[in-house]
Write an enzyme that holds these catalytic residues in place. Structure first.
Site, PDB file in Angstrom:
ATOM      1  CG  HIS A   1      -0.246  -0.184   2.512  1.00 34.86           C
ATOM      2  ND1 HIS A   1       0.116  -1.424   2.982  1.00 34.86           N
ATOM      3  CD2 HIS A   1       0.168   0.710   3.440  1.00 34.86           C
ATOM      4  CE1 HIS A   1       0.717  -1.297   4.153  1.00 34.86           C
ATOM      5  NE2 HIS A   1       0.769  -0.009   4.453  1.00 34.86           N
TER       6      HIS A   1
ATOM      7  CG  HIS B   1       1.009   5.254   4.189  1.00 34.41           C
ATOM      8  ND1 HIS B   1       0.212   5.169   5.305  1.00 34.41           N
ATOM      9  CD2 HIS B   1       1.733   4.107   4.159  1.00 34.41           C
ATOM     10  CE1 HIS B   1       0.458   4.022   5.927  1.00 34.41           C
ATOM     11  NE2 HIS B   1       1.379   3.360   5.255  1.00 34.41           N
TER      12      HIS B   1
HETATM   13  P1  AMP Z   1       1.828   0.295   7.335  1.00 40.21           P
HETATM   14  O1  AMP Z   1       2.403   0.591   8.681  1.00 40.21           O
HETATM   15  O2  AMP Z   1       2.579   0.950   6.233  1.00 40.21           O
HETATM   16  O3  AMP Z   1       1.631  -1.197   7.125  1.00 40.21           O
HETATM   17  O4  AMP Z   1       0.419   0.982   7.344  1.00 40.21           O
HETATM   18  C1  AMP Z   1      -0.804   0.332   7.525  1.00 40.21           C
HETATM   19  C2  AMP Z   1      -1.853   1.392   7.619  1.00 40.21           C
HETATM   20  O5  AMP Z   1      -3.119   0.784   7.494  1.00 40.21           O
HETATM   21  C3  AMP Z   1      -1.843   2.156   8.940  1.00 40.21           C
HETATM   22  O6  AMP Z   1      -1.641   3.552   8.675  1.00 40.21           O
HETATM   23  C4  AMP Z   1      -3.221   1.888   9.518  1.00 40.21           C
HETATM   24  O7  AMP Z   1      -3.761   3.004  10.141  1.00 40.21           O
HETATM   25  C5  AMP Z   1      -4.025   1.499   8.297  1.00 40.21           C
HETATM   26  N1  AMP Z   1      -5.145   0.608   8.541  1.00 40.21           N
HETATM   27  C6  AMP Z   1      -5.154  -0.553   9.228  1.00 40.21           C
HETATM   28  N2  AMP Z   1      -6.380  -1.117   9.203  1.00 40.21           N
HETATM   29  C7  AMP Z   1      -7.154  -0.300   8.458  1.00 40.21           C
HETATM   30  C8  AMP Z   1      -8.530  -0.328   8.051  1.00 40.21           C
HETATM   31  N3  AMP Z   1      -9.349  -1.321   8.419  1.00 40.21           N
HETATM   32  N4  AMP Z   1      -8.992   0.688   7.304  1.00 40.21           N
HETATM   33  C9  AMP Z   1      -8.195   1.694   6.931  1.00 40.21           C
HETATM   34  N5  AMP Z   1      -6.886   1.780   7.280  1.00 40.21           N
HETATM   35  C10 AMP Z   1      -6.379   0.804   8.037  1.00 40.21           C
END
Ligand code: AMP
Ligand code: ZN
Length: 136
Positions: free
Chosen positions: A99, A101
């Protein structure tokens, strides 16, 4: 992929604030935003990291990132934005579905995404120049 929270968002098994969808990608609001309008863009297919996604699908998701980033910037009146992409736990990856950001930024917003502030030694730069080139 079984147990992947982002695959469940793709298949609508769990809800998210989806702001964009095309054939290969979706974008939705981050549930724990670093800033107002913090958005995630993902490929619909499950790949763990940047090293796993096929080139064509990366190209497609890149087009979605550009489109969504422009909308996020407009909607939030951002003066800038960070595109952040964590690979593997050591780099802070928590959700193991690749993903991107998009974090809207404003001057003096206090968010810290710091890189080095000390200039590298020339010998060190030369060393890594040689070492990394070997693997390209
Ligand atoms: P990372 O640390 O790069 O793996 O980021 C994962 C991101 O996913 C974090 O910023 C979380 O806040 C976000 N996240 C986790 N679960 C969900 C969800 N159900 N809906 C939207 N964002 C999420
Ligand atoms: Zn997944």
């Amino acid at each position: 992929m079984d147990g992947c929270i982002f695959c469940k968002i793709v298949s609508n098994e769990i809800t998210a604030k989806k702001i964009f969808e095309d054939e290969n990608s979706i974008a939705f609001l981050d549930l724990y935003p670093a800033a107002k309008g913090h958005t995630l863009v993902i490929p619909k297919n499950h790949y763990a990291t940047l090293l796993d996604i096929p080139e064509m699908e990366l190209k497609e998701v890149s087009q979605a990132i550009q489109k969504v980033a422009a909308a996020v910037v407009k909607a939030t009146n951002a003066e800038g934005f960070n595109l952040v992409q964590n690979n593997r736990e050591a780099a802070g990856q928590v959700v193991h579905h690749i993903h991107f950001h998009i974090v809207p930024r404003h001057k003096d917003d206090g968010l810290k995404l710091a890189f080095g502030s000390k200039e590298a030694e020339p010998s060190e730069l030369a060393h890594w120049e040689t070492q990394i080139k070997k693997h390209i």
